[in-house]
Design an enzyme around this catalytic site. Sequence first.
Site, PDB file in Angstrom:
ATOM      1  N   ALA A   1      10.251  -7.181   0.041  1.00  9.18           N
ATOM      2  CA  ALA A   1       9.226  -6.197  -0.304  1.00  9.18           C
ATOM      3  C   ALA A   1       8.084  -6.913  -1.019  1.00  9.18           C
ATOM      4  O   ALA A   1       8.218  -8.061  -1.444  1.00  9.18           O
ATOM      5  CB  ALA A   1       9.843  -5.113  -1.177  1.00  9.18           C
TER       6      ALA A   1
ATOM      7  N   GLU B   1       3.603  -3.842  12.798  1.00 12.41           N
ATOM      8  CA  GLU B   1       2.649  -2.773  12.518  1.00 12.41           C
ATOM      9  C   GLU B   1       1.535  -3.406  11.711  1.00 12.41           C
ATOM     10  O   GLU B   1       1.703  -3.703  10.529  1.00 12.41           O
ATOM     11  CB  GLU B   1       3.361  -1.652  11.749  1.00 12.41           C
ATOM     12  CG  GLU B   1       2.737  -0.302  12.007  1.00 12.41           C
ATOM     13  CD  GLU B   1       1.834   0.133  10.883  1.00 12.41           C
ATOM     14  OE1 GLU B   1       0.642  -0.254  10.911  1.00 12.41           O
ATOM     15  OE2 GLU B   1       2.305   0.840   9.982  1.00 12.41           O
TER      16      GLU B   1
ATOM     17  N   ASN C   1       0.809  -1.236   0.000  1.00 11.63           N
ATOM     18  CA  ASN C   1       0.000   0.000   0.000  1.00 11.63           C
ATOM     19  C   ASN C   1       0.837   1.278   0.000  1.00 11.63           C
ATOM     20  O   ASN C   1       0.548   2.213  -0.733  1.00 11.63           O
ATOM     21  CB  ASN C   1      -1.016  -0.003   1.155  1.00 11.63           C
ATOM     22  CG  ASN C   1      -0.387  -0.184   2.513  1.00 11.63           C
ATOM     23  OD1 ASN C   1       0.744  -0.667   2.641  1.00 11.63           O
ATOM     24  ND2 ASN C   1      -1.114   0.190   3.541  1.00 11.63           N
TER      25      ASN C   1
ATOM     26  N   GLU D   1     -11.156  -5.404   9.093  1.00 11.10           N
ATOM     27  CA  GLU D   1     -10.553  -4.190   8.545  1.00 11.10           C
ATOM     28  C   GLU D   1     -10.969  -4.044   7.075  1.00 11.10           C
ATOM     29  O   GLU D   1     -10.655  -4.917   6.265  1.00 11.10           O
ATOM     30  CB  GLU D   1      -9.035  -4.344   8.636  1.00 11.10           C
ATOM     31  CG  GLU D   1      -8.270  -3.174   8.124  1.00 11.10           C
ATOM     32  CD  GLU D   1      -6.764  -3.396   8.205  1.00 11.10           C
ATOM     33  OE1 GLU D   1      -6.322  -4.553   8.226  1.00 11.10           O
ATOM     34  OE2 GLU D   1      -6.047  -2.393   8.214  1.00 11.10           O
TER      35      GLU D   1
ATOM     36  N   CYS E   1      -3.438   1.670   6.613  1.00  8.62           N
ATOM     37  CA  CYS E   1      -3.763   0.997   7.873  1.00  8.62           C
ATOM     38  C   CYS E   1      -4.457   1.942   8.847  1.00  8.62           C
ATOM     39  O   CYS E   1      -5.287   1.521   9.634  1.00  8.62           O
ATOM     40  CB  CYS E   1      -2.519   0.386   8.487  1.00  8.62           C
ATOM     41  SG  CYS E   1      -1.169   1.548   8.615  1.00  8.62           S
TER      42      CYS E   1
ATOM     43  N   GLU F   1       5.692  -8.270  -3.695  1.00  2.00           N
ATOM     44  CA  GLU F   1       5.905  -8.660  -5.092  1.00  2.00           C
ATOM     45  C   GLU F   1       5.047  -7.816  -6.029  1.00  2.00           C
ATOM     46  O   GLU F   1       5.380  -7.612  -7.193  1.00  2.00           O
ATOM     47  CB  GLU F   1       5.558 -10.152  -5.292  1.00  2.00           C
ATOM     48  CG  GLU F   1       6.520 -11.122  -4.608  1.00  2.00           C
ATOM     49  CD  GLU F   1       6.448 -11.096  -3.089  1.00  2.00           C
ATOM     50  OE1 GLU F   1       5.398 -10.752  -2.531  1.00  2.00           O
ATOM     51  OE2 GLU F   1       7.473 -11.417  -2.453  1.00  2.00           O
TER      52      GLU F   1
ATOM     53  N   SER G   1      -1.043  -7.560   7.574  1.00  2.00           N
ATOM     54  CA  SER G   1      -2.283  -7.912   8.276  1.00  2.00           C
ATOM     55  C   SER G   1      -1.991  -8.577   9.625  1.00  2.00           C
ATOM     56  O   SER G   1      -0.930  -9.165   9.838  1.00  2.00           O
ATOM     57  CB  SER G   1      -3.121  -8.842   7.404  1.00  2.00           C
ATOM     58  OG  SER G   1      -2.451 -10.065   7.235  1.00  2.00           O
TER      59      SER G   1
END
Length: 483
Positions: free
Chosen positions: A173, A247, A149, A378, A281, A175, A226
């Site tokens: 990181a 986080e 994101n 969420e 988030c 993909e 997540s």
Amino acid sequence: MSDSANFKLFIDGAWRSGGAGADLPVINPATEKEFGRVAVASASDLYDCLRSAQTSLVLWANTPAEERGALLVRAARILKGKMEVAAAALSREQGKTLIEARGEYARAVEMIEWNGAQAASLSAPWTIDPKRTIVPEAVGVVAAFTPWNYPAVLNARKLAASIAAGCPVILKAAEETPSAGAHIIEALQEAGIPPGVVSLVFGDPPMISEYLLGSSVVRALSFTGSTPVGKQLAKIAANNLQRCVLELGGHSPVVVFEDADLTKSASAISDYKFECAGQSCNAPSRILVARSIYKEFLGRLVQAVEKIRVGAPDDPSTDMGPMANARRIEAMERLTKDAVDRGAKVETGGKRIDRPGYYWPPTILSNVPHGSQVLREEPFGPILTVGPFNTIEDAIEEANATEYGLASYFFTESPELQKRMIRELSAGAISLNHLKGVSADAPNAGIKQSGYGYEGGVEGVRAFQNLKLVNGARRWLSPEDPE
Ligand code: NAD
């Protein structure tokens, strides 16, 4: 080097193809078309990462902190010079608008610079009294995992804090958005980072995390993503007692009290919520409004939200681009259908936009019954729920009624109410009368199921340091102190 469509691994100071052979497609979410490929790391690539990180640890941890800091500041300057190209690549693979991508890179540059500027002071020993000194030292090799994101900001934050602390870092990181990691690592490489201090890998996420965390060479885990995946990684890290910074998700409320400025609060919510198509988030997802102003506020919020122009990310008139991947569209469809089936009303949006690309409109749901999935899970997308409350106690109870505790927001001019809300809202970050996200100089962490461990600020660097207590410290450790 990676090119703009073929993303390689960076191991031991060199770019290479993935040893696993097969590579993965990179999709443009605005067209649903593949435009590039990303390398897949094999076990032998990961072994090389661990070996080169371990070898570089002594060198890097003992490099004067001023030099580590200066290197970060140089890298920030180099990245700033690549900003236009990097932002265009980020927008193409993530779907956020060019303006948003530029803004994200500006924040990424700031994070690298800030950590660079702090490296020396955060590595300096300090005394508790003339006989006792604390000596900060690098915790060891860091394994960092970032999502799709905000890949520029999140990669920059994890890499810069580790490097400032003196730790080699292996970055896995996302993909789906490989260019941000590649651009930041290229900037670090051009700034002169020694081989092994940073590595970049892509591939099969569970295989990579199990391999890296399965090694006692790795001493710390930093993950953004997540809650379920964060828990899985924390369990694996428990085997080697690796330190964790997690986080995780959020489901943030905004409480709008009777005395709030309705136009200001409605437009502040609308502006902040739909950045990055709601895939942040700490984006607000549940709006709780005092019953006496509910109807009027809802009208203004719908009005503000309907002004948002959804379109191609590279069109300068676009306010909001597509969602990042097909999984998020499926989630929006499922959450909306579930709420509507239970009796919710769609005030605006609510249906996939009929054009190629993962486009979902800004959506407001009202009368959402308790028990609806969208109130528990969420949403991580452009859906807001809005509902009235009767008393302050009801508002606080409802605001805190999820398992998450990342961010909370509220609007009131009353100092008494402001103090009470700050005290009673369960969240790692609270904003009053506006909505704001993370910054380089402030610690940020969730509570409850939103994670633990700080990123950002002094605490973000300390997360990757041991604080060694030295009893009987002498002048040579703390020259400024009398013996
Ligand atoms: P996901 O949880 O599967 O993946 C999120 C990220 O974690 C991805 O980048 C993925 O590559 C990585 N990941 C997944 N499994 C991993 C593993 N075993 N080891 C290491 N990395 C792993 O879900 P998704 O479909 O990509 O994203 C949807 C959900 O992720 C959302 O509902 C949201 O809760 C969460 N998310 C949160 C943030 C955040 O900033 N906190 C960012 C992105 C996604």
